[in-house]
Write a protein that holds these residues in place. Sequence first.
Motif, PDB file in Angstrom:
ATOM      1  N   LYS A  26       0.833  -1.212   0.000  1.00  0.00           N
ATOM      2  CA  LYS A  26       0.000   0.000   0.000  1.00  0.00           C
ATOM      3  C   LYS A  26       0.868   1.263   0.000  1.00  0.00           C
ATOM      4  O   LYS A  26       0.642   2.179  -0.783  1.00  0.00           O
ATOM      5  N   GLY A  27       1.866   1.285   0.887  1.00  0.00           N
ATOM      6  CA  GLY A  27       2.719   2.475   0.990  1.00  0.00           C
ATOM      7  C   GLY A  27       3.516   2.697  -0.289  1.00  0.00           C
ATOM      8  O   GLY A  27       3.619   3.828  -0.778  1.00  0.00           O
ATOM      9  N   THR A  28       4.052   1.611  -0.838  1.00  0.00           N
ATOM     10  CA  THR A  28       4.840   1.703  -2.080  1.00  0.00           C
ATOM     11  C   THR A  28       3.993   2.309  -3.190  1.00  0.00           C
ATOM     12  O   THR A  28       4.415   3.228  -3.891  1.00  0.00           O
ATOM     13  N   ARG A  79       0.204  -8.782  13.583  1.00  0.00           N
ATOM     14  CA  ARG A  79      -0.431  -7.836  12.647  1.00  0.00           C
ATOM     15  C   ARG A  79      -1.319  -8.562  11.652  1.00  0.00           C
ATOM     16  O   ARG A  79      -2.403  -8.075  11.300  1.00  0.00           O
ATOM     17  N   THR A 115      -1.649   6.696   8.247  1.00  0.00           N
ATOM     18  CA  THR A 115      -1.774   6.823   9.709  1.00  0.00           C
ATOM     19  C   THR A 115      -0.584   6.156  10.396  1.00  0.00           C
ATOM     20  O   THR A 115      -0.136   6.609  11.444  1.00  0.00           O
ATOM     21  N   TYR A 165      13.057   0.204   1.102  1.00  0.00           N
ATOM     22  CA  TYR A 165      13.801  -0.809   0.344  1.00  0.00           C
ATOM     23  C   TYR A 165      13.296  -2.192   0.737  1.00  0.00           C
ATOM     24  O   TYR A 165      12.544  -2.352   1.696  1.00  0.00           O
ATOM     25  N   ARG A 203      12.015  -5.712   4.807  1.00  0.00           N
ATOM     26  CA  ARG A 203      11.874  -4.268   4.561  1.00  0.00           C
ATOM     27  C   ARG A 203      12.889  -3.468   5.392  1.00  0.00           C
ATOM     28  O   ARG A 203      13.102  -3.740   6.565  1.00  0.00           O
ATOM     29  N   GLY A 244      -3.879   2.923   5.455  1.00  0.00           N
ATOM     30  CA  GLY A 244      -3.813   2.465   6.855  1.00  0.00           C
ATOM     31  C   GLY A 244      -5.006   2.890   7.692  1.00  0.00           C
ATOM     32  O   GLY A 244      -5.061   2.591   8.883  1.00  0.00           O
ATOM     33  N   ARG A 291      -0.315  -4.424  17.508  1.00  0.00           N
ATOM     34  CA  ARG A 291      -1.762  -4.286  17.763  1.00  0.00           C
ATOM     35  C   ARG A 291      -2.252  -2.928  17.273  1.00  0.00           C
ATOM     36  O   ARG A 291      -1.457  -2.010  17.045  1.00  0.00           O
TER      37      ARG A 291
END
Length: 212
Positions: A14-16, A167, A32, A133, A123, A86, A58
């Motif tokens: 998602k972030g990438t 997670r 977030t 990366y 990561r 997020g 969490r």
Amino acid sequence: MVRIVLLGPPGAGKGTQAKQLAKRLGIPHLSTGDLLREAVRAKTPLGLEADDYMRAGRLVPDDLVLRILRERLARPDVGPGFILDGYPRNVAQANELARISPVDRVISFDIPEGVLVERLTMRRSCPACGTVYNLSTRPPQTAGVCDNDQTALLQRSDDTAEAVRTRLGVYRAETAPLLEHFRRLGLLAPIDATGTPEQVAERLRWALESRS
Ligand code: AP5
């Protein structure tokens, strides 16, 4: 104005994708997770409260996350829209978001869980410029340092095997039910998030264009 949510399990990319999409559309990427990590680094009262939850993998309590998100949404750069990464993470957060800033599209990242553990434990990121990366798929040119500014790369405190397991469990229990929630609202567009980042970017572009 376009308000997009990227929804998917930890490590789905998602972030990438959000970083590239934000550049392409000229709207900010609101993560977030990044906002909370910033608060942790700055040792604000909210950051100190969030830190233990995050290390353990969490969810941070809804009221804390909402506070930080509201502050970010109040900034003028979100005028033309935003990419939210997020948030929301559970139905209560989705209802809250609908009240403060209803979204236009929710793109969900479909990916088998087996791929995620490897991606997350590999990561590394640059604390100075934020470049992300991956030791196996996108390694830095020189081991351990950022290509852009030679800063030493860091591993996130929640990218340990144990926190990653937590997670993924939290995602299954609390966040995955949002897929059905957004499907019922007619907002959901799922994409296949396997393959290279370029392939995923192409599917994301297609999903956004085909629904506009
Ligand atoms: P957050 O920061 O949101 O983390 P996450 O959802 O667990 O997602 P990640 O950032 O780990 O993964 P990603 O999908 O962005 O993957 P990325 O692109 O980096 O949340 C962290 C914590 O903050 C939470 O656990 C919680 O405690 C708290 N929090 C945040 N929001 C909250 C909320 N709303 N409510 C309550 N608590 C909240 O990619 C991962 C790796 O894979 C990278 O190394 C990347 O280079 C690589 N990669 C990416 N795409 C590909 C590809 N296509 N092929 C190969 N490798 C790839």
